[in-house]
Design a protein around this motif. Structure first.
Motif, PDB file in Angstrom:
ATOM      1  N   GLU A 309       0.861  -1.184   0.000  1.00 63.45           N
ATOM      2  CA  GLU A 309       0.000   0.000   0.000  1.00 63.45           C
ATOM      3  C   GLU A 309       0.895   1.231   0.000  1.00 63.45           C
ATOM      4  O   GLU A 309       2.065   1.174   0.399  1.00 63.45           O
ATOM      5  N   ASN A 310       0.340   2.338  -0.484  1.00 58.42           N
ATOM      6  CA  ASN A 310       1.092   3.587  -0.457  1.00 58.42           C
ATOM      7  C   ASN A 310       1.152   4.098   0.986  1.00 58.42           C
ATOM      8  O   ASN A 310       0.114   4.383   1.604  1.00 58.42           O
ATOM      9  N   TYR A 311       2.355   4.215   1.503  1.00 56.64           N
ATOM     10  CA  TYR A 311       2.513   4.588   2.904  1.00 56.64           C
ATOM     11  C   TYR A 311       3.719   5.506   3.036  1.00 56.64           C
ATOM     12  O   TYR A 311       4.709   5.387   2.297  1.00 56.64           O
ATOM     13  N   ASP A 312       3.639   6.399   3.996  1.00 55.71           N
ATOM     14  CA  ASP A 312       4.695   7.384   4.213  1.00 55.71           C
ATOM     15  C   ASP A 312       5.855   6.745   4.974  1.00 55.71           C
ATOM     16  O   ASP A 312       5.688   6.256   6.093  1.00 55.71           O
ATOM     17  N   VAL A 345       5.716   5.481  -0.619  1.00 53.47           N
ATOM     18  CA  VAL A 345       6.125   4.377  -1.500  1.00 53.47           C
ATOM     19  C   VAL A 345       5.167   3.208  -1.287  1.00 53.47           C
ATOM     20  O   VAL A 345       4.457   3.146  -0.282  1.00 53.47           O
ATOM     21  N   GLU A 346       5.165   2.276  -2.251  1.00 52.49           N
ATOM     22  CA  GLU A 346       4.375   1.053  -2.113  1.00 52.49           C
ATOM     23  C   GLU A 346       5.165   0.055  -1.285  1.00 52.49           C
ATOM     24  O   GLU A 346       6.252  -0.355  -1.677  1.00 52.49           O
ATOM     25  N   MET A 347       4.612  -0.330  -0.135  1.00 52.42           N
ATOM     26  CA  MET A 347       5.340  -1.251   0.741  1.00 52.42           C
ATOM     27  C   MET A 347       4.357  -1.950   1.675  1.00 52.42           C
ATOM     28  O   MET A 347       3.205  -1.543   1.829  1.00 52.42           O
ATOM     29  N   ASP A 348       4.858  -3.024   2.272  1.00 55.29           N
ATOM     30  CA  ASP A 348       4.152  -3.699   3.358  1.00 55.29           C
ATOM     31  C   ASP A 348       4.612  -3.012   4.647  1.00 55.29           C
ATOM     32  O   ASP A 348       5.719  -3.259   5.142  1.00 55.29           O
ATOM     33  N   LYS A 349       3.771  -2.129   5.171  1.00 59.11           N
ATOM     34  CA  LYS A 349       4.228  -1.264   6.265  1.00 59.11           C
ATOM     35  C   LYS A 349       4.604  -2.052   7.518  1.00 59.11           C
ATOM     36  O   LYS A 349       5.507  -1.661   8.254  1.00 59.11           O
ATOM     37  N   THR A 350       3.932  -3.194   7.753  1.00 60.19           N
ATOM     38  CA  THR A 350       4.267  -3.992   8.933  1.00 60.19           C
ATOM     39  C   THR A 350       5.667  -4.570   8.820  1.00 60.19           C
ATOM     40  O   THR A 350       6.476  -4.476   9.752  1.00 60.19           O
ATOM     41  N   ARG A 351       5.989  -5.156   7.672  1.00 59.80           N
ATOM     42  CA  ARG A 351       7.307  -5.785   7.496  1.00 59.80           C
ATOM     43  C   ARG A 351       8.401  -4.727   7.400  1.00 59.80           C
ATOM     44  O   ARG A 351       9.511  -4.926   7.922  1.00 59.80           O
ATOM     45  N   ILE A 352       8.129  -3.613   6.715  1.00 60.36           N
ATOM     46  CA  ILE A 352       9.142  -2.562   6.630  1.00 60.36           C
ATOM     47  C   ILE A 352       9.400  -1.965   8.013  1.00 60.36           C
ATOM     48  O   ILE A 352      10.551  -1.650   8.371  1.00 60.36           O
ATOM     49  N   SER A 353       8.349  -1.847   8.808  1.00 62.14           N
ATOM     50  CA  SER A 353       8.545  -1.351  10.176  1.00 62.14           C
ATOM     51  C   SER A 353       9.416  -2.310  10.974  1.00 62.14           C
ATOM     52  O   SER A 353      10.231  -1.887  11.809  1.00 62.14           O
ATOM     53  N   ARG A 427      17.362  -8.383   5.251  1.00 62.50           N
ATOM     54  CA  ARG A 427      17.717  -8.521   3.840  1.00 62.50           C
ATOM     55  C   ARG A 427      16.610  -9.219   3.054  1.00 62.50           C
ATOM     56  O   ARG A 427      16.300  -8.831   1.919  1.00 62.50           O
ATOM     57  N   ALA A 428      15.979 -10.239   3.641  1.00 64.90           N
ATOM     58  CA  ALA A 428      14.920 -10.972   2.950  1.00 64.90           C
ATOM     59  C   ALA A 428      13.743 -10.058   2.638  1.00 64.90           C
ATOM     60  O   ALA A 428      13.197 -10.074   1.520  1.00 64.90           O
ATOM     61  N   VAL A 429      13.318  -9.221   3.603  1.00 59.36           N
ATOM     62  CA  VAL A 429      12.165  -8.335   3.387  1.00 59.36           C
ATOM     63  C   VAL A 429      12.501  -7.247   2.372  1.00 59.36           C
ATOM     64  O   VAL A 429      11.699  -6.940   1.482  1.00 59.36           O
ATOM     65  N   VAL A 430      13.691  -6.665   2.482  1.00 55.98           N
ATOM     66  CA  VAL A 430      14.085  -5.598   1.553  1.00 55.98           C
ATOM     67  C   VAL A 430      14.156  -6.130   0.124  1.00 55.98           C
ATOM     68  O   VAL A 430      13.668  -5.490  -0.815  1.00 55.98           O
ATOM     69  N   GLU A 431      14.745  -7.294  -0.048  1.00 57.58           N
ATOM     70  CA  GLU A 431      14.839  -7.873  -1.395  1.00 57.58           C
ATOM     71  C   GLU A 431      13.465  -8.273  -1.908  1.00 57.58           C
ATOM     72  O   GLU A 431      13.210  -8.222  -3.118  1.00 57.58           O
ATOM     73  N   ALA A 432      12.547  -8.689  -1.017  1.00 57.48           N
ATOM     74  CA  ALA A 432      11.186  -9.011  -1.449  1.00 57.48           C
ATOM     75  C   ALA A 432      10.473  -7.764  -1.965  1.00 57.48           C
ATOM     76  O   ALA A 432       9.577  -7.854  -2.806  1.00 57.48           O
ATOM     77  N   HIS A 433      10.878  -6.572  -1.490  1.00 58.49           N
ATOM     78  CA  HIS A 433      10.324  -5.303  -1.979  1.00 58.49           C
ATOM     79  C   HIS A 433      11.059  -4.793  -3.215  1.00 58.49           C
ATOM     80  O   HIS A 433      10.752  -3.703  -3.709  1.00 58.49           O
ATOM     81  N   GLY A 434      12.022  -5.570  -3.719  1.00 56.21           N
ATOM     82  CA  GLY A 434      12.779  -5.151  -4.896  1.00 56.21           C
ATOM     83  C   GLY A 434      13.931  -4.226  -4.575  1.00 56.21           C
ATOM     84  O   GLY A 434      14.469  -3.575  -5.478  1.00 56.21           O
ATOM     85  N   GLY A 435      14.333  -4.146  -3.294  1.00 60.22           N
ATOM     86  CA  GLY A 435      15.425  -3.266  -2.903  1.00 60.22           C
ATOM     87  C   GLY A 435      16.672  -4.034  -2.535  1.00 60.22           C
ATOM     88  O   GLY A 435      16.808  -5.226  -2.820  1.00 60.22           O
ATOM     89  N   ARG A 436      17.589  -3.359  -1.874  1.00 60.62           N
ATOM     90  CA  ARG A 436      18.834  -4.003  -1.448  1.00 60.62           C
ATOM     91  C   ARG A 436      19.330  -3.306  -0.194  1.00 60.62           C
ATOM     92  O   ARG A 436      18.997  -2.140   0.081  1.00 60.62           O
ATOM     93  N   VAL A 437      20.153  -3.994   0.585  1.00 57.76           N
ATOM     94  CA  VAL A 437      20.688  -3.470   1.832  1.00 57.76           C
ATOM     95  C   VAL A 437      22.180  -3.759   1.874  1.00 57.76           C
ATOM     96  O   VAL A 437      22.645  -4.797   1.392  1.00 57.76           O
ATOM     97  N   SER A 438      22.957  -2.827   2.435  1.00 56.75           N
ATOM     98  CA  SER A 438      24.413  -2.979   2.496  1.00 56.75           C
ATOM     99  C   SER A 438      24.907  -2.385   3.805  1.00 56.75           C
ATOM    100  O   SER A 438      24.170  -1.697   4.526  1.00 56.75           O
ATOM    101  N   VAL A 439      26.181  -2.652   4.104  1.00 52.00           N
ATOM    102  CA  VAL A 439      26.770  -2.173   5.356  1.00 52.00           C
ATOM    103  C   VAL A 439      28.177  -1.669   5.096  1.00 52.00           C
ATOM    104  O   VAL A 439      28.907  -2.200   4.248  1.00 52.00           O
ATOM    105  N   ARG A 440      28.539  -0.599   5.810  1.00 53.11           N
ATOM    106  CA  ARG A 440      29.910  -0.093   5.866  1.00 53.11           C
ATOM    107  C   ARG A 440      30.252   0.064   7.342  1.00 53.11           C
ATOM    108  O   ARG A 440      29.493   0.679   8.100  1.00 53.11           O
TER     109      ARG A 440
END
Length: 469
Positions: A309-312, A345-353, A427-440
């Motif tokens: 859903e579209n969520y802030d 953005v379009e996201m699953d707000k529960t999982r992104i939270s 990483r699993a949730v971010v990639e399921a949303h079509g994104g990516r995560v990294s660390v420095r």
């Protein structure tokens, strides 16, 4: 064993595979046989015409300017008959006749007839002739015929031999077709044997990817990639089972101890309540671990269901920061959230939270007392960047590639409570949303986790910097 064929090569499945090959070979052979028969027929007929023409030329050369009144003699020089026609007058010269019926079969032949292997006469005394007709300048027609039975019989024999060969090929071509199928399946057989040898003798060996031909080299490369992937999964599964067994042992042991403690005081209601409360807490911990592992497994297999859903994004970050304010206060860590604008953005707000909560929780948990955590939200051309920076203990360089693995916990993180599933879940949730995560990160200097999500911008509104402690 014919053509190195075994009883397995004559199975029904092999016969069905070999039938198109057999049909192609037999039809190809049939076409070749027909072409050969036609060429032989053409050659024999041309030879008959040339021979008859030669005999006629020889006869005419010995009888210059033929006419009806000329004495043609009785020798026809190999011809069966010669017929001379001028107007209404006819002259027949026959080399060999058998009475009136033998002569009549030539008389009934039209004087303008030409052809090869013509059948002249009735059924009882039929002859096969090659006949040619020539017209002279003075209106004289000369018709000559030669006995062609020898060539005709030779052609008929050739036809029968060809039919016999074609019929025999119905039997002889089956082993050839089956052998061709066996030959075409030999790369698969070789591949099967090599894979069986790898499974039976070696746990690290791979198929050779060079020198087998381009097709097999590519196939072996794909199979080797699959073998490596399977070995990695097996190794990861073994490590996961070891880690699960290790991490479940503590809560399950505590759960049993608390239950035994409660059973020892059956008459003490307060003690029983405390024991049940502790059991409930430990069981919730185990269920939480299993729940996260199942979510990660769904994401890795591509079956995670996202309620988009579209969520802030800013609102979701504010809620997480508000949730961890009291935890940050206990360690005297300042949490700062900055954002240039409100972004939907379009996201699953529960999982992104849950992703934000994991990253904020880690930053606070492994931060230094009196330190800080900075969260920044930026909108780029095609994606959203959310960064989480801290000045905590940091991550060793040799551990940065492994922190995303399931149930992995670094040496310095084992002093804190945790399941080792947080970053794997992130990483699993971010990639399921079509994104990516990294660390420095640098050891003892802090870490920076960056989450990038594809941008579907709906509304932008300027907003001031928000900070909290």
């Amino acid at each position: 064993m014919f053509l190195r064929l075994t009883s397995n090569d004559f199975s029904w499945s092999r016969i069905k595979k070999a039938f198109p090959v057999f049909l192609l070979l037999w039809c190809g052979g049939l076409v070749l046989a027909l072409l050969y028969v036609f060429s032989v027929r053409t050659y024999l007929r041309d030879a008959e015409l040339v021979e008859t023409e030669t005999l006629l030329q020889s006869y005419l050369a010995s009888h210059r300017t033929p006419s009806l009144r000329q004495d043609h003699g009785s020798r026809l020089q190999g011809l069966a008959f010669i017929r001379v026609v001028q107007g209404s007058e006819h002259l027949f010269l026959v080399q060999d006749t058998t009475g009136e019926q033998g002569f009549k079969k030539f008389v009934d032949l039209p004087f303008d007839t030409s052809g090869v292997w013509l059948k002249v006469g009735d059924a009882g005394s039929k002859r096969v002739l090659t006949v040619i007709t020539r017209k002279q300048k003075n209106g004289l027609f000369i018709q000559a015929g030669k006995d062609a039975r020898t060539g005709y019989e030779l052609y008929r024999k050739f036809i029968w031999y060809s039919l016999f060969v074609v019929a025999g090929s119905l039997i002889l071509l089956w082993p050839v077709a089956l052998y061709y199928i066996k030959l075409s399946l030999s790369p698969l057989t070789s591949t099967r044997n090599k894979i069986a040898d790898i499974v039976r003798r070696s746990q690290t060996g791979l198929l050779p990817e060079r020198g087998n031909g381009p097709e097999l080299d590519e196939l072996y490369g794909e199979i080797n990639q699959l073998i490596r992937h399977n070995r990695h999964l097996i190794s990861e599964m073994q490590d996961s089972l070891d880690n699960v067994a290790h991490d479940l042992r503590t809560p399950m042991t505590r759960l049993r101890s608390v239950a035994e403690y409660g059973l020892q005081a059956e008459s003490d209601t307060g003690r029983l309540r405390d024991a049940l409360s502790d059991c409930l807490e430990e069981s919730e911990r185990v269920l939480s671990m299993l729940r996260i592992m199942m979510s990660v497994a769904e994401a890795n297999s591509g079956t995670m269901r996202l309620e988009l859903e579209n969520y802030d994004l800013l609102t979701s970050l504010e809620q997480v920061v508000s949730l961890y304010e009291y935890v940050a206060e206990e360690k005297n860590i300042a949490v700062q959230l900055s954002c240039e604008s409100q972004i939907f953005v379009e996201m699953d707000k529960t999982r992104i939270s849950q992703v934000w909560a994991n990253l904020v929780d880690n930053a606070i948990k492994y931060g230094r007392p009196g330190g800080w955590v900075a969260i920044e939200l930026q909108s780029e051309t095609t994606e959203i960047l959310v960064s989480f920076r801290d000045d905590g203990i940091g991550i060793a360089e040799n551990e940065q590639g492994r922190i995303w693995e399931r149930l992995y916990r670094g040496d310095r993180s084992r002093s804190q409570k945790g399941l080792g599933l947080g970053l794997n879940y992130v990483r699993a949730v971010v990639e399921a949303h079509g994104g990516r995560v990294s660390v420095r990160s640098m050891l003892h200097e802090g870490s920076c986790f960056e989450v990038r999500l594809p941008l579907v911008q709906v509304k932008t509104q300027e907003k001031s910097q928000i900070s909290g402690e």
